[in-house]
Design a protein around this motif. Structure first.
Motif, PDB file in Angstrom:
ATOM      1  N   ASN A  91       0.737  -1.163   0.091  1.00 24.94           N
ATOM      2  CA  ASN A  91      -0.023  -0.049  -0.059  1.00 24.94           C
ATOM      3  C   ASN A  91       0.890   1.299   0.045  1.00 24.94           C
ATOM      4  OD1 ASN A  91      -1.825   1.849   0.294  1.00 24.94           O
ATOM      5  ND2 ASN A  91      -2.767   0.932   2.096  1.00 24.94           N
ATOM      6  N   ALA A 105      -2.560   5.467   3.040  1.00 28.30           N
ATOM      7  CA  ALA A 105      -3.031   5.133   4.388  1.00 28.30           C
ATOM      8  C   ALA A 105      -3.914   4.311   4.435  1.00 28.30           C
ATOM      9  CB  ALA A 105      -2.946   6.578   5.196  1.00 28.30           C
ATOM     10  N   ALA A 106      -4.721   4.076   5.579  1.00 31.59           N
ATOM     11  CA  ALA A 106      -5.974   3.216   5.216  1.00 31.59           C
ATOM     12  C   ALA A 106      -6.595   3.408   4.048  1.00 31.59           C
ATOM     13  CB  ALA A 106      -6.752   3.643   6.647  1.00 31.59           C
ATOM     14  N   TRP A 107      -6.975   2.094   3.817  1.00 35.24           N
ATOM     15  CA  TRP A 107      -7.930   2.012   2.552  1.00 35.24           C
ATOM     16  C   TRP A 107      -7.396   2.487   1.374  1.00 35.24           C
ATOM     17  CZ3 TRP A 107     -10.325   3.136   7.228  1.00 35.24           C
ATOM     18  CH2 TRP A 107     -11.534   2.060   7.738  1.00 35.24           C
ATOM     19  N   PHE A 136       2.923  11.882   4.005  1.00 38.02           N
ATOM     20  CA  PHE A 136       2.928  10.782   5.027  1.00 38.02           C
ATOM     21  C   PHE A 136       4.295  10.814   5.977  1.00 38.02           C
ATOM     22  CE2 PHE A 136      -0.562   8.825   3.883  1.00 38.02           C
ATOM     23  CZ  PHE A 136      -0.625   8.339   2.577  1.00 38.02           C
ATOM     24  N   ASN A 141       5.698   1.624  10.154  1.00 44.17           N
ATOM     25  CA  ASN A 141       5.126   2.102   8.910  1.00 44.17           C
ATOM     26  C   ASN A 141       5.991   3.156   8.102  1.00 44.17           C
ATOM     27  OD1 ASN A 141       2.955   0.380   8.587  1.00 44.17           O
ATOM     28  ND2 ASN A 141       1.679   1.508   9.329  1.00 44.17           N
ATOM     29  N   ARG A 161       7.935   3.173   4.548  1.00 44.34           N
ATOM     30  CA  ARG A 161       7.588   4.317   3.580  1.00 44.34           C
ATOM     31  C   ARG A 161       9.030   5.028   3.208  1.00 44.34           C
ATOM     32  NH1 ARG A 161       2.590   5.529   6.914  1.00 44.34           N
ATOM     33  NH2 ARG A 161       0.857   4.919   5.544  1.00 44.34           N
ATOM     34  N   VAL A 179       4.136   0.457   1.923  1.00 43.69           N
ATOM     35  CA  VAL A 179       3.833  -0.400   3.208  1.00 43.69           C
ATOM     36  C   VAL A 179       3.748  -1.793   2.959  1.00 43.69           C
ATOM     37  CG1 VAL A 179       2.807  -0.251   5.305  1.00 43.69           C
ATOM     38  CG2 VAL A 179       3.171   1.763   4.699  1.00 43.69           C
ATOM     39  N   ASP A 192       1.792  -5.030   3.889  1.00 46.78           N
ATOM     40  CA  ASP A 192       0.561  -5.637   4.686  1.00 46.78           C
ATOM     41  C   ASP A 192       0.573  -7.139   4.262  1.00 46.78           C
ATOM     42  OD1 ASP A 192      -0.977  -2.561   3.204  1.00 46.78           O
ATOM     43  OD2 ASP A 192      -0.279  -3.037   5.550  1.00 46.78           O
ATOM     44  N   PHE A 196     -11.911  -7.057   4.707  1.00 45.53           N
ATOM     45  CA  PHE A 196     -11.268  -5.921   5.415  1.00 45.53           C
ATOM     46  C   PHE A 196     -10.051  -5.689   4.688  1.00 45.53           C
ATOM     47  CE2 PHE A 196     -11.668  -2.965   8.866  1.00 45.53           C
ATOM     48  CZ  PHE A 196     -10.493  -2.769   9.398  1.00 45.53           C
ATOM     49  N   VAL A 214      -6.295  -5.209   3.806  1.00 44.69           N
ATOM     50  CA  VAL A 214      -4.880  -5.857   4.311  1.00 44.69           C
ATOM     51  C   VAL A 214      -4.177  -4.957   5.342  1.00 44.69           C
ATOM     52  CG1 VAL A 214      -3.183  -7.538   3.839  1.00 44.69           C
ATOM     53  CG2 VAL A 214      -5.063  -7.638   2.322  1.00 44.69           C
ATOM     54  N   PHE A 215      -3.832  -5.114   6.346  1.00 40.69           N
ATOM     55  CA  PHE A 215      -3.118  -4.486   7.318  1.00 40.69           C
ATOM     56  C   PHE A 215      -1.777  -5.200   7.996  1.00 40.69           C
ATOM     57  CE2 PHE A 215      -4.831  -6.144  11.174  1.00 40.69           C
ATOM     58  CZ  PHE A 215      -5.804  -6.667  10.935  1.00 40.69           C
ATOM     59  N   ASN A 216      -1.235  -4.745   8.788  1.00 39.42           N
ATOM     60  CA  ASN A 216       0.133  -5.271   9.447  1.00 39.42           C
ATOM     61  C   ASN A 216       0.106  -5.034  11.007  1.00 39.42           C
ATOM     62  OD1 ASN A 216       0.927  -2.397   9.800  1.00 39.42           O
ATOM     63  ND2 ASN A 216       1.562  -2.526   7.705  1.00 39.42           N
ATOM     64  N   ASP A 224      -0.094  -1.415  12.153  1.00 40.88           N
ATOM     65  CA  ASP A 224      -1.317  -0.855  12.014  1.00 40.88           C
ATOM     66  C   ASP A 224      -2.350  -1.095  13.324  1.00 40.88           C
ATOM     67  OD1 ASP A 224      -1.819  -1.433   8.299  1.00 40.88           O
ATOM     68  OD2 ASP A 224      -0.972   0.400   9.515  1.00 40.88           O
ATOM     69  N   LEU A 253      -1.237   0.555  16.078  1.00 39.98           N
ATOM     70  CA  LEU A 253      -1.886   1.926  15.862  1.00 39.98           C
ATOM     71  C   LEU A 253      -3.262   1.916  16.458  1.00 39.98           C
ATOM     72  CD1 LEU A 253      -0.140   3.447  12.762  1.00 39.98           C
ATOM     73  CD2 LEU A 253      -0.521   4.466  14.768  1.00 39.98           C
ATOM     74  N   CYS A 254      -4.111   0.898  16.027  1.00 39.76           N
ATOM     75  CA  CYS A 254      -5.449   0.991  16.341  1.00 39.76           C
ATOM     76  C   CYS A 254      -5.714   0.733  17.919  1.00 39.76           C
ATOM     77  CB  CYS A 254      -6.104  -0.105  15.452  1.00 39.76           C
ATOM     78  SG  CYS A 254      -6.172   0.722  13.494  1.00 39.76           S
TER      79      CYS A 254
HETATM   80  C1  LIG Z   1      -4.116   2.394  11.203  1.00 43.37           C
HETATM   81  C2  LIG Z   1      -3.846   3.562  10.530  1.00 43.37           C
HETATM   82  C3  LIG Z   1      -3.176   3.533   9.337  1.00 43.37           C
HETATM   83  C4  LIG Z   1      -1.757   3.423   9.245  1.00 43.37           C
HETATM   84  O1  LIG Z   1      -1.671   5.112   9.914  1.00 43.37           O
HETATM   85  C5  LIG Z   1       0.059   5.305   9.714  1.00 43.37           C
HETATM   86  O2  LIG Z   1       0.730   4.759   9.354  1.00 43.37           O
HETATM   87  C6  LIG Z   1       0.331   6.622  10.575  1.00 43.37           C
HETATM   88  C7  LIG Z   1       1.112   6.595  11.478  1.00 43.37           C
HETATM   89  C8  LIG Z   1       0.430   7.697   9.552  1.00 43.37           C
HETATM   90  C9  LIG Z   1      -0.829   8.167   8.549  1.00 43.37           C
HETATM   91  C10 LIG Z   1      -0.158   8.818   7.458  1.00 43.37           C
HETATM   92  C11 LIG Z   1      -1.660   9.244   9.359  1.00 43.37           C
HETATM   93  C12 LIG Z   1      -2.838   8.510   9.934  1.00 43.37           C
HETATM   94  C13 LIG Z   1      -4.146   8.393   8.813  1.00 43.37           C
HETATM   95  C14 LIG Z   1      -5.315   7.907   9.349  1.00 43.37           C
HETATM   96  C15 LIG Z   1      -5.902   6.886   8.749  1.00 43.37           C
HETATM   97  O3  LIG Z   1      -5.345   6.407   7.718  1.00 43.37           O
HETATM   98  C16 LIG Z   1      -7.151   6.513   9.297  1.00 43.37           C
HETATM   99  C17 LIG Z   1      -7.105   5.335   9.994  1.00 43.37           C
HETATM  100  C18 LIG Z   1      -8.450   4.712  10.665  1.00 43.37           C
HETATM  101  C19 LIG Z   1      -8.414   3.599  11.244  1.00 43.37           C
HETATM  102  C20 LIG Z   1      -9.239   3.612  12.619  1.00 43.37           C
HETATM  103  C21 LIG Z   1      -8.201   3.559  13.884  1.00 43.37           C
HETATM  104  C22 LIG Z   1      -8.759   2.547  10.365  1.00 43.37           C
HETATM  105  C23 LIG Z   1      -8.042   1.138  10.209  1.00 43.37           C
HETATM  106  C24 LIG Z   1      -7.867   0.745   9.047  1.00 43.37           C
HETATM  107  C25 LIG Z   1      -6.941  -0.208   8.700  1.00 43.37           C
HETATM  108  C26 LIG Z   1      -6.252  -0.670   9.758  1.00 43.37           C
HETATM  109  O4  LIG Z   1      -6.674  -1.791  10.265  1.00 43.37           O
HETATM  110  C27 LIG Z   1      -5.914  -2.559  11.350  1.00 43.37           C
HETATM  111  C28 LIG Z   1      -6.584  -0.437   7.351  1.00 43.37           C
HETATM  112  C29 LIG Z   1      -5.013  -0.674   7.009  1.00 43.37           C
HETATM  113  C30 LIG Z   1      -4.701  -0.838   5.605  1.00 43.37           C
HETATM  114  O5  LIG Z   1      -5.677   0.080   4.453  1.00 43.37           O
HETATM  115  C31 LIG Z   1      -3.174  -1.135   5.242  1.00 43.37           C
HETATM  116  O6  LIG Z   1      -3.136  -1.128   4.049  1.00 43.37           O
HETATM  117  C32 LIG Z   1      -2.744   0.609   5.610  1.00 43.37           C
HETATM  118  C33 LIG Z   1      -1.369   0.522   5.344  1.00 43.37           C
HETATM  119  O7  LIG Z   1      -0.755  -0.570   6.319  1.00 43.37           O
HETATM  120  C34 LIG Z   1      -0.618   1.830   6.083  1.00 43.37           C
HETATM  121  N1  LIG Z   1      -0.814   2.159   7.311  1.00 43.37           N
HETATM  122  C35 LIG Z   1      -1.465   3.506   7.921  1.00 43.37           C
HETATM  123  O8  LIG Z   1      -1.349   4.529   7.061  1.00 43.37           O
END
Ligand SMILES: CCC[C@@H]1OC(=O)[C@@H](C)C[C@H](C)CCCCC(=O)CCC[C@@H](CC)/C=C/C=C(\COC)CC[C@@H](O)[C@@H](O)C[C@H](O)CNC1=O
Length: 156
Positions: free
Chosen positions: A45, A48-50, A60, A99, A103, A109, A111, A122, A124-126, A129, A132-133
């Motif tokens: 990815n 960021a998320a989604w 970022f 993450n 980057r 990133v 995942d 849902f 894919v995450f790591n 993530d 963080l959550c």
């Molecule tokens: C979890 C934050 C995402 C993480 O933020 C980070 O790195 C931080 C430190 C830096 C970002 C630039 C700033 C935060 C952006 C906020 C955001 O994005 C809204 C988040 C909502 C959250 C509710 C709390 C949903 C959850 C989703 C997911 C996680 O489910 C467990 C799906 C993850 C997959 O899309 C995966 O591909 C993501 C990939 O790994 C890159 N990850 C990031 O950007």
């Protein structure tokens, strides 16, 4: 200060698992762990998320550096004798750095945790993530408990 150890543990686990995925799986490969629920899928990815803001690496970098500085400051200033707050900040710090390393180093990133929730795939995450959550969740619990304690003190 022990809370920085939590961040280090998250970073180590995150980077180790990502290394295993990159080393052992081709992009798109998927291992079924629990049918229709949990798979290990090699995914990348650049957002960021989604996948939001895909490719906006400078955004970022800046956001993550601000988040990391803010979290480190809070750990030093406010989490001295507060376990819940310290664990929450430590988890978020580790996740953000985990993450960030991807980057900077990989320009994307890695995942691999792929879960289906009621047949919805849902994103894919790591480990980063997840940390963080969970950290965000614990921080919300901390703030709710703080609010209640404040109210009780006022009513006492
Ligand atoms: C979890 C934050 C995402 C993480 O933020 C980070 O790195 C931080 C430190 C830096 C970002 C630039 C700033 C935060 C952006 C906020 C955001 O994005 C809204 C988040 C909502 C959250 C509710 C709390 C949903 C959850 C989703 C997911 C996680 O489910 C467990 C799906 C993850 C997959 O899309 C995966 O591909 C993501 C990939 O790994 C890159 N990850 C990031 O950007």
């Amino acid at each position: 200060m022990g809370y920085f150890i939590i961040a280090l543990f998250v970073i180590a686990l995150d980077q180790f698992t990502k290394w295993l995925i990159v080393k052992n799986l081709e992009l798109g490969d998927s291992i079924e762990v629990i049918p229709n629920f949990f798979y290990i899928t090699s995914h990348r990815n650049t957002g960021a998320a989604w996948g939001i803001l895909a490719g906006q690496m400078w955004f970022f970098y800046i956001i993550t550096i601000l988040v990391v500085i803010g979290l480190a400051y809070y750990i030093i200033k406010h989490a001295k004798n507060n376990l819940l707050l310290g664990v929450s900040l430590g988890l978020m710090l580790g996740g953000a750095i985990g993450n960030f390393i991807d980057r900077v180093w990989r320009k994307e990133v890695v995942d691999f945790i792929h879960v289906y929730i009621f047949n919805y795939s849902f994103p894919v995450f790591n480990i980063a993530d997840s940390a963080l959550c969970i950290g965000v969740g614990l921080l919300i619990i901390y703030m709710i408990l703080e609010e209640k304690a404040e109210k009780e003190k006022k009513n006492a």
